[in-house]
Design a protein around this motif. Structure first.
Motif, PDB file in Angstrom:
ATOM      1  N   ASN A 215       0.800  -1.235   0.000  1.00  0.00           N
ATOM      2  CA  ASN A 215       0.000   0.000   0.000  1.00  0.00           C
ATOM      3  C   ASN A 215       0.828   1.279   0.000  1.00  0.00           C
ATOM      4  O   ASN A 215       0.340   2.334   0.394  1.00  0.00           O
ATOM      5  N   ARG A 216       2.083   1.179  -0.389  1.00  0.00           N
ATOM      6  CA  ARG A 216       2.964   2.352  -0.465  1.00  0.00           C
ATOM      7  C   ARG A 216       2.971   3.138   0.838  1.00  0.00           C
ATOM      8  O   ARG A 216       3.223   2.590   1.893  1.00  0.00           O
ATOM      9  N   TRP A 217       2.686   4.447   0.749  1.00  0.00           N
ATOM     10  CA  TRP A 217       2.780   5.305   1.938  1.00  0.00           C
ATOM     11  C   TRP A 217       1.759   4.925   3.005  1.00  0.00           C
ATOM     12  O   TRP A 217       2.050   4.974   4.209  1.00  0.00           O
ATOM     13  N   GLY A 218       0.573   4.518   2.568  1.00  0.00           N
ATOM     14  CA  GLY A 218      -0.424   4.073   3.546  1.00  0.00           C
ATOM     15  C   GLY A 218       0.051   2.849   4.306  1.00  0.00           C
ATOM     16  O   GLY A 218      -0.142   2.731   5.521  1.00  0.00           O
ATOM     17  N   GLY A 219       0.695   1.930   3.595  1.00  0.00           N
ATOM     18  CA  GLY A 219       1.229   0.747   4.249  1.00  0.00           C
ATOM     19  C   GLY A 219       2.368   1.081   5.188  1.00  0.00           C
ATOM     20  O   GLY A 219       2.518   0.453   6.246  1.00  0.00           O
ATOM     21  N   LEU A 220       3.193   2.069   4.804  1.00  0.00           N
ATOM     22  CA  LEU A 220       4.285   2.493   5.675  1.00  0.00           C
ATOM     23  C   LEU A 220       3.743   3.058   6.976  1.00  0.00           C
ATOM     24  O   LEU A 220       4.251   2.756   8.068  1.00  0.00           O
ATOM     25  N   LEU A 221       2.712   3.871   6.875  1.00  0.00           N
ATOM     26  CA  LEU A 221       2.108   4.440   8.082  1.00  0.00           C
ATOM     27  C   LEU A 221       1.524   3.345   8.974  1.00  0.00           C
ATOM     28  O   LEU A 221       1.645   3.395  10.198  1.00  0.00           O
ATOM     29  N   ARG A 222       0.899   2.361   8.348  1.00  0.00           N
ATOM     30  CA  ARG A 222       0.374   1.239   9.133  1.00  0.00           C
ATOM     31  C   ARG A 222       1.512   0.495   9.828  1.00  0.00           C
ATOM     32  O   ARG A 222       1.402   0.119  10.999  1.00  0.00           O
ATOM     33  N   GLY A 223       2.593   0.280   9.088  1.00  0.00           N
ATOM     34  CA  GLY A 223       3.732  -0.419   9.669  1.00  0.00           C
ATOM     35  C   GLY A 223       4.347   0.332  10.831  1.00  0.00           C
ATOM     36  O   GLY A 223       4.729  -0.271  11.843  1.00  0.00           O
ATOM     37  N   LEU A 224       4.455   1.656  10.703  1.00  0.00           N
ATOM     38  CA  LEU A 224       5.013   2.461  11.790  1.00  0.00           C
ATOM     39  C   LEU A 224       4.084   2.489  12.997  1.00  0.00           C
ATOM     40  O   LEU A 224       4.538   2.646  14.141  1.00  0.00           O
ATOM     41  N   ALA A 225       2.792   2.324  12.756  1.00  0.00           N
ATOM     42  CA  ALA A 225       1.833   2.333  13.866  1.00  0.00           C
ATOM     43  C   ALA A 225       1.941   1.084  14.728  1.00  0.00           C
ATOM     44  O   ALA A 225       1.555   1.111  15.904  1.00  0.00           O
ATOM     45  N   LEU A 226       2.472   0.009  14.171  1.00  0.00           N
ATOM     46  CA  LEU A 226       2.534  -1.246  14.928  1.00  0.00           C
ATOM     47  C   LEU A 226       3.411  -1.148  16.182  1.00  0.00           C
ATOM     48  O   LEU A 226       2.925  -1.441  17.286  1.00  0.00           O
ATOM     49  N   PRO A 227       4.690  -0.763  16.089  1.00  0.00           N
ATOM     50  CA  PRO A 227       5.497  -0.705  17.320  1.00  0.00           C
ATOM     51  C   PRO A 227       5.005   0.345  18.305  1.00  0.00           C
ATOM     52  O   PRO A 227       5.105   0.154  19.521  1.00  0.00           O
ATOM     53  N   VAL A 228       4.474   1.458  17.775  1.00  0.00           N
ATOM     54  CA  VAL A 228       3.932   2.493  18.669  1.00  0.00           C
ATOM     55  C   VAL A 228       2.750   1.930  19.447  1.00  0.00           C
ATOM     56  O   VAL A 228       2.647   2.104  20.666  1.00  0.00           O
TER      57      VAL A 228
END
Length: 467
Positions: A215-228
């Motif tokens: 999902n490009r940038w949307g997927g990156l944001l989702r990925g960054l939300a996981l550890p947080v």
């Protein structure tokens, strides 16, 4: 049979198998009561519903060899002590075969993956409520495993499916993936298991990369939300909301990360494992065909030096070599090679499908979005197979069940479009499944302590060599 009725029967078979896993996981991770045998039999309908006999014969041969080889080792040494390991291996193998046969489509794999996610959440809940009830936030959550490493790696395997579902799944499934990843991560932090914590961090990193590819940038944001989200959940679940007066119980402030290792230094842990691995290699070499006998690893060490009994070398592959020689180790080695083959095969471009890939060995965003559970399960399978080389994971049937589930989901797409099943293959595969079941049940019945896997020395069971 009416198509609608057939679908209901097939879903019912999946739910029955998942219920068996849940019963195993909730009852001392499969080491209490007869639930392992119950779950083994509860898996048969899923194998039938998925027509697992259409799968390659060699897949069945490896699955049957896992429990059968251990029964043969027990016969070679003339005692049934430890033979219930065949039941655990047979259960995981049959579950994998059943899921591979049943989960032929992305929708079915999603259903099986949601089962994995639910089982992961269930284990966290099983651990957390007694922990909360004790009002001591320093009491580590070990769930039904009663040991931190195995409890944590169970959560990591399930979190691999949930995390990829979070970054590449759709709507409610993605939200469910986030929720379970957060809870599983909080459990891993609270467990204090160093290896599991590192593997969980790797899972989150791989999930973030999947998110970018899907999902490009949307997927990156989702990925960054996981550890947080994991960090915030871990803090919230140990906050004053649930533990208003932690000092009254322990006199100590809680910090999950500070407790990684549970007081055992990393150097000591590594040193002990290296010593045990060397012992396992040497013991297997002393009897290369059938090993020193099931449950004899720790007993054999008693003959050599005055040490605290180590019942397991903390490596499932070396345990097989030490206690069962080549007879027990070859099937496990074949399984390990199969995992590597599956990873390589999964990265190849699908046959007969026009898929545009920017990088030949990296799945396209469309592939990831269409079948996220498949890729999460593949990560979970690698975690399960890898961590078993560092601990006594497969002493617990629940971990073999989880490995069987993710392995089946990950392998199902590879075998979904295989050649048509011949009558000879069907007969051979059904004979092999019958052998698997017979070996698994026999192992349980002949073992004097089928639910005790890390037992102390029993005088007379292992005779030290003289001279």
């Amino acid at each position: 049979m009416n198509v609608r009725i057939l679908r209901v029967v097939e879903i019912g078979a999946l739910l029955l198998a998942l219920l068996g896993v849940a019963l195993v996981a909730r009852n001392s991770a499969g080491l209490a009561g007869p639930w392992l045998l119950v779950a083994l039999l509860a898996t048969v309908p899923l194998y039938v519903a998925g027509r697992g006999w259409r799968l390659p014969w060699w897949l069945h041969a490896v699955a049957a060899a896992l429990p059968a080889s251990l029964v043969l080792v027990a016969l070679a040494h003339g005692h049934g002590d430890g033979a219930a390991r065949a039941t655990r291996y047979g259960y995981g193998a049959l579950l994998a075969l059943a899921v591979i046969g049943w989960a032929r489509t992305p929708r079915r794999r999603l259903a099986a993956g949601l089962g994995v996610v639910a089982l992961t959440a269930d284990q966290y809940v099983t651990a957390w409520f007694p922990w909360w009830g004790g009002q001591d936030p320093t009491k580590l959550m070990w769930g039904s495993f009663y040991w931190h490493n195995q409890f944590a790696i169970y959560l990591v395997i399930g979190a691999a499916v949930a995390a990829v579902l979070a970054v590449a799944g759709r709507r409610v499934f993605a939200l469910l993936g986030f929720l379970v990843t957060f809870l599983a991560g909080a459990g891993v932090v609270a467990s204090g298991s160093r290896a599991s914590f590192a593997l969980f961090a790797l899972v989150l990193l791989l999930a973030a990369l999947v998110g970018v590819a899907a999902n490009r940038w949307g997927g990156l944001l989702r990925g960054l939300a996981l550890p947080v989200g994991v960090a915030l959940t871990a803090m919230f679940m140990t906050s004053a909301v649930f533990f208003p007066d932690p000092g009254a119980a322990s006199g100590d402030e809680y910090s999950g990360v500070d407790r990684l290792g549970n007081g055992v230094s990393a150097e000591s842990s590594i040193s002990d494992r290296l010593t045990w691995w060397g012992d396992a290699l040497r013991l297997g070499a002393s009897s290369p065909l059938v090993g020193v006998g099931l449950q004899a690893f720790g007993r054999a060490l008693q003959c050599e030096r005055d040490v605290t009994l180590a019942s397991h070398p903390h490596n499932e592959y070396l345990l097989a070599w030490a206690e069962g020689g080549a007879l027990a180790a070859v099937p496990l080695l074949a399984m390990l090679v199969g995992v590597v083959w599956l990873v390589v095969r999964s990265m190849r471009r699908p046959r007969g499908i026009d898929v545009e890939r920017r990088v030949p060995w990296v799945p396209s965003g469309a592939e990831l979005r269409a079948d996220p559970v498949r890729w999460g399960a593949l990560i979970g399978l690698v975690v399960a197979a890898g961590h078993a080389a560092f601990d006594f994971d497969w002493a617990y049937p629940a971990l073999l069940a989880m490995a069987g589930l993710v392995g089946g989901i990950a392998a199902a797409p590879v075998f979904a479009s295989g050649p048509a099943s011949s009558p000879v293959r069907r007969v051979v595969n059904l004979v092999l499944v019958a052998l698997l079941l017979a070996a698994a049940v026999t192992g349980y019945l002949v073992d004097p302590l089928p639910n005790e896997v890390l037992r102390p020395l029993i005088p007379g069971m292992y005779t030290c060599p003289t001279g």
